[in-house]
Design an enzyme around this catalytic site. Structure first.
Site, short mmCIF file in Angstrom:
data_model
loop_
_atom_site.label_atom_id
_atom_site.label_comp_id
_atom_site.label_asym_id
_atom_site.label_seq_id
_atom_site.Cartn_x
_atom_site.Cartn_y
_atom_site.Cartn_z
N PRO A 207 -15.58 -7.77 -22.93
CA PRO A 207 -15.57 -8.59 -24.14
C PRO A 207 -16.78 -9.52 -24.20
O PRO A 207 -17.25 -9.99 -23.16
CB PRO A 207 -14.29 -9.43 -24.01
CG PRO A 207 -13.49 -8.79 -22.95
CD PRO A 207 -14.41 -8.02 -22.08
N THR A 209 -19.93 -8.97 -25.07
CA THR A 209 -21.26 -8.53 -24.67
C THR A 209 -22.11 -8.12 -25.86
O THR A 209 -23.21 -7.62 -25.70
CB THR A 209 -21.18 -7.35 -23.68
OG1 THR A 209 -20.19 -6.45 -24.15
CG2 THR A 209 -20.83 -7.83 -22.30
N GLY A 210 -21.57 -8.29 -27.06
CA GLY A 210 -22.40 -8.04 -28.24
C GLY A 210 -22.20 -6.69 -28.88
O GLY A 210 -23.09 -6.18 -29.55
N LYS A 211 -21.03 -6.09 -28.71
CA LYS A 211 -20.78 -4.77 -29.30
C LYS A 211 -20.76 -4.85 -30.82
O LYS A 211 -21.38 -4.05 -31.51
CB LYS A 211 -19.46 -4.19 -28.76
CG LYS A 211 -19.50 -3.98 -27.27
CD LYS A 211 -18.26 -3.31 -26.75
CE LYS A 211 -17.04 -4.20 -26.79
NZ LYS A 211 -17.14 -5.35 -25.88
N THR A 212 -20.02 -5.83 -31.32
CA THR A 212 -19.95 -6.00 -32.77
C THR A 212 -21.33 -6.29 -33.34
O THR A 212 -21.74 -5.74 -34.36
CB THR A 212 -19.01 -7.17 -33.10
OG1 THR A 212 -17.83 -7.00 -32.34
CG2 THR A 212 -18.66 -7.21 -34.57
N GLU A 428 -15.74 -26.72 0.71
CA GLU A 428 -16.88 -26.12 0.01
C GLU A 428 -18.05 -25.89 0.97
O GLU A 428 -18.71 -24.85 0.91
CB GLU A 428 -17.33 -27.02 -1.16
CG GLU A 428 -16.28 -27.23 -2.24
CD GLU A 428 -15.83 -25.93 -2.90
OE1 GLU A 428 -16.60 -24.94 -2.89
OE2 GLU A 428 -14.71 -25.90 -3.42
N HIS A 431 -17.52 -22.73 3.09
CA HIS A 431 -17.94 -21.49 2.44
C HIS A 431 -19.45 -21.32 2.57
O HIS A 431 -19.95 -20.28 2.98
CB HIS A 431 -17.64 -21.55 0.93
CG HIS A 431 -16.20 -21.36 0.58
ND1 HIS A 431 -15.50 -20.25 0.98
CD2 HIS A 431 -15.35 -22.10 -0.17
CE1 HIS A 431 -14.26 -20.34 0.50
NE2 HIS A 431 -14.15 -21.46 -0.19
N ASP A 504 -9.38 -18.15 -2.94
CA ASP A 504 -10.19 -17.45 -1.92
C ASP A 504 -9.38 -16.33 -1.30
O ASP A 504 -9.87 -15.23 -1.08
CB ASP A 504 -10.58 -18.42 -0.79
CG ASP A 504 -11.33 -19.63 -1.31
OD1 ASP A 504 -11.92 -19.52 -2.39
OD2 ASP A 504 -11.31 -20.68 -0.64
P1 ADP Z 1 -17.96 -8.03 -28.51
O1 ADP Z 1 -17.82 -7.33 -29.81
O2 ADP Z 1 -18.67 -7.22 -27.47
O3 ADP Z 1 -16.71 -8.62 -27.96
P2 ADP Z 1 -19.57 -9.78 -30.08
O4 ADP Z 1 -20.58 -8.83 -30.58
O5 ADP Z 1 -18.50 -10.18 -31.03
O6 ADP Z 1 -18.94 -9.26 -28.74
O7 ADP Z 1 -20.33 -11.07 -29.55
C1 ADP Z 1 -19.78 -12.34 -29.63
C2 ADP Z 1 -20.89 -13.37 -29.72
O8 ADP Z 1 -21.60 -13.46 -28.49
C3 ADP Z 1 -21.92 -13.05 -30.75
O9 ADP Z 1 -21.59 -13.59 -31.98
C4 ADP Z 1 -23.18 -13.67 -30.20
O10 ADP Z 1 -23.29 -15.01 -30.59
C5 ADP Z 1 -22.97 -13.64 -28.72
N1 ADP Z 1 -23.69 -12.54 -28.06
C6 ADP Z 1 -23.12 -11.57 -27.31
N2 ADP Z 1 -24.05 -10.72 -26.83
C7 ADP Z 1 -25.23 -11.14 -27.29
C8 ADP Z 1 -26.57 -10.67 -27.14
N3 ADP Z 1 -26.86 -9.59 -26.41
N4 ADP Z 1 -27.55 -11.35 -27.76
C9 ADP Z 1 -27.27 -12.44 -28.49
N5 ADP Z 1 -26.04 -12.93 -28.66
C10 ADP Z 1 -25.02 -12.31 -28.08
#
Ligand code: ADP
Length: 627
Positions: A207, A209-212, A428, A431, A504
């Site tokens: 989640p 990582t910018g898929k949308t 701490e 570790h 841990d």
């Molecule tokens: P996913 O669909 O993978 O859960 P989103 O695309 O909705 O994630 O990303 C959520 C937010 O995180 C985006 O609106 C953006 O602000 C930020 N974000 C995530 N990945 C990137 C990236 N590679 N570059 C810039 N912003 C990012």
């Protein structure tokens, strides 16, 4: 299911009846009452007498009654009596009189008035009421079974939407998707050669990582409409609704082709179909079947490209991932060091930042953070700057906000007793020291022992290990030893144990178990997988795949491995007891120690404690419980 609003039980006829009764009442009560007020009813004899006495000025003879007016303009009425001399008498007394012209109303008008008009009124009333009832039922959708309009959001304004340049890092994914953009720009080139674009592309990754974002960026780059819908929006209360939504979505998409259809969280509908479920899943299966049919239905190169995102690719139905449907899979992984720096820079453009912020350093500190978390870190930094009335965010703000995002806010009024604080400091340092002694390098960026709202009493910022794809058995063992180091320090110094090591313990166990069951690092089991991982992107749960006897054996080996490493950690700490005391004292007093300070103390030649044992004893005293 039982959340449906109860429909209004009273049938429509109920409302019609009320309307009719009201109209009838008006007719039979009000109209005559009004008439009565102005017209006085008298008998025929009075009428005759008044005529004889010349009191009447005007008479109107109707078919069933006579209406007359006296000289004072008072109106009277009386019934008709067979009176052949009436007209003579009236004429004699000079009364102005007339009969009624029977008006022949046109049959069409009378038909309209008496039949069509009331029906039209009732029809309109009915329409209005049923519309209201539908609203109460939960919107027009609830009534229009089978119509199932998809409520996909369309972003046609792709020209000023998100671009690839807004998505930092993720170069492999972007490269992969660039081909789609090229295709959407010029499908002819592909058709000429006979190459067909994949119909569906699956974006897979954890989640945030910018898929949308990537999907939107594809639409933005190609300048085509973008339909977006979440998998869960297809799953409806009524069986068949989801399927018709899918139909509708594809119909819309085909009309707008070339375009991008983005289905987020596709696992909500694309989960493996299994026969074992009793009811409840019909709707999802029908929706999935419809999706499969639609994907088969449109020809190659129709210009509709489906992008779907999921973080549980293994749970998808194989029918969905076979060639011809979602046949391309684009991994969107957590960003590496460079990726994190790029993401920080992209987001920092949106806020005002001091000039000297070292993004590489911030990126190093935020190891393991996703894009969404990094965006959050930047925003937190800006918020902190506002809170402190500063005009721009500084590096300090970034550092603090990393801790905030990962470990929570500092607890302002956390009451740690001095002894607790000392234990946390030793824990701490334990570790860090075990880690440092094993690798001979700085193991941490920074340790703080300020309690956090997440419940953590201390917080260690690990050093970025660089791009590290393989780990050797020794490295893993060292990691387990490091994890046990905190508890080991408590035992060595205070000869007691606390609850502070639960996390841990959990991690060490997980690692030890993985070494034995998944990485084939135990001689007895050789390269046999005893566990399979599910949910790779959401924590990575594992399921055991072995007989109960083996399970017992595995448990014993896990315990053995962790114990061995725990002993090793204790041994390291005992050997470096004085350094540990010094470091813990530093941390206890300052509450924060950076990696550099840590190494400086550790590597200081001429161990002061060795030269002056009394001082060491003093330090040990300070490590004693203070209450
Ligand atoms: P996913 O669909 O993978 O859960 P989103 O695309 O909705 O994630 O990303 C959520 C937010 O995180 C985006 O609106 C953006 O602000 C930020 N974000 C995530 N990945 C990137 C990236 N590679 N570059 C810039 N912003 C990012």
């Amino acid at each position: 299911m039982n959340e449906i609003k109860q429909p209004d039980k009273r049938p429509l006829i109920y409302y019609y009846l009320i309307a009719i009764v009201v109209v009838l009442l008006l007719n039979s009560l009000l109209v005559p009452m009004y008439a009565k007020r102005s017209v006085k009813e008298v008998d025929y004899g009075t009428f005759m007498t008044m005529t004889e006495d010349n009191e009447i000025s005007k008479v109107e003879i109707e078919s069933n009654k006579i209406i007359f007016e006296d000289k004072n303009s008072q109106v009277y009425q009386t019934g008709i009596v067979s009176d052949p001399e009436l007209t003579d008498r009236l004429h004699e007394h000079n009364v102005e009189f007339s009969g009624q012209i029977v008006e022949q109303t046109s049959p069409i008008v009378s038909f309209l008035v008496s039949w069509v008009l009331p029906i039209a009124i009732f029809w309109a009333l009915g329409q209005y009421l049923s519309k209201r009832m539908m609203k109460n039922l939960g919107g027009p959708d609830a009534m229009s079974f089978g119509m199932g309009k998809s409520n996909a959001r369309v972003y046609v304004k792709s020209s000023n939407g998100i671009r690839f340049s807004d998505v930092a890092g993720e170069d492999e994914a972007k490269e992969n998707l660039q081909e789609i953009v090229d295709y959407l720009h010029d499908p002819g080139r592909y058709k000429e050669i006979g190459a067909s674009m994949p119909k569906g592309i699956l974006l897979v990754g954890p989640p945030g990582t910018g898929k949308t974002m990537l999907a939107k960026a594809v639409a933005g780059e190609a300048n085509v409409p973008f339909f977006s819908m979440s998998g869960s929006e297809f799953v409806e209360m009524f069986v068949g609704m989801g399927a018709s939504k899918v139909r509708d979505l594809f119909k819309q998409a085909k009309e707008k082709a070339p375009c991008i259809v983005f289905i987020d969280e596709i696992d909500a509908i694309g989960k493996k179909r299994d026969g074992g479920n009793f009811g409840g899943n019909d709707e999802r299966e029908q929706t999935l079947n419809q999706l499969l049919t639609e994907m088969d239905g449109f020809e190659d190169n129709s210009g509709v490209i489906i992008l779907a995102a999921t973080n549980r690719p293994e749970s998808l139905d194989p029918a969905l991932t076979r060639p011809g449907r979602f046949d391309r899979r684009v991994p969107v992984e957590l960003p590496d060091l460079k990726g994190r720096e790029a993401i920080l820079r992209v987001h920092a453009k949106k806020i005002r930042v001091a000039d000297n912020v070292d993004y590489a350093k911030i990126a190093r500190m935020s190891s393991g953070a996703s894009g969404a978390e990094l965006a959050n870190i930047v925003n937190e930094a800006a918020l902190r700057a506002v809170r402190d009335n500063r005009r721009c965010a500084t590096e300090q703000d970034f550092e603090e906000s990393i801790e905030v995002v990962i470990a929570g806010y500092q607890k302002k009024n956390a009451i740690l007793t001095n002894k607790e604080k000392l234990i946390v400091a030793y824990h701490e340092i334990g570790h860090a020291l075990v880690a440092a002694k094993q690798t001979n390098s700085a193991p941490v960026q920074k340790i703080t022992i300020i309690p956090r709202t997440s419940g953590a009493l201390g917080y260690t910022m690990q050093v970025e290990e660089g791009n590290h794809y393989l780990m050797s058995k020794v490295e893993l063992e060292n990691k387990i030893a490091t994890l046990t180091g905190g508890r080991a320090a408590e035992e060595v110094v205070f000869n007691t144990v606390t609850t502070g090591a639960s996390n841990d313990i959990e991690q060490a166990t997980k690692l030890a178990r993985a070494m034995i069951t998944r990485y084939g690092m135990s001689d007895d089991f050789d390269m046999v997988a005893m566990e399979t991982v599910t949910n790779q992107y959401l924590g990575g749960d594992a399921t055991l795949a072995c007989s109960p006897e083996t399970q017992k054996d595995i448990d014993a080996r896990v315990v053995e491995l962790v114990r061995r490493e725990h002993e090793k950690a204790k041994e390291i700490l005992r050997q470096n007891r004085r350094k540990m005391d010094e470091l813990a004292k530093f941390l206890y007093e300052k509450e924060t120690i950076t990696g550099d300070e840590f190494m400086e103390i550790l590597q200081k030649p001429g161990d002061i404690w060795q030269d002056a044992p009394e001082a060491g004893a003093a330090a040990q005293d300070s490590a004693k419980p203070e209450q």
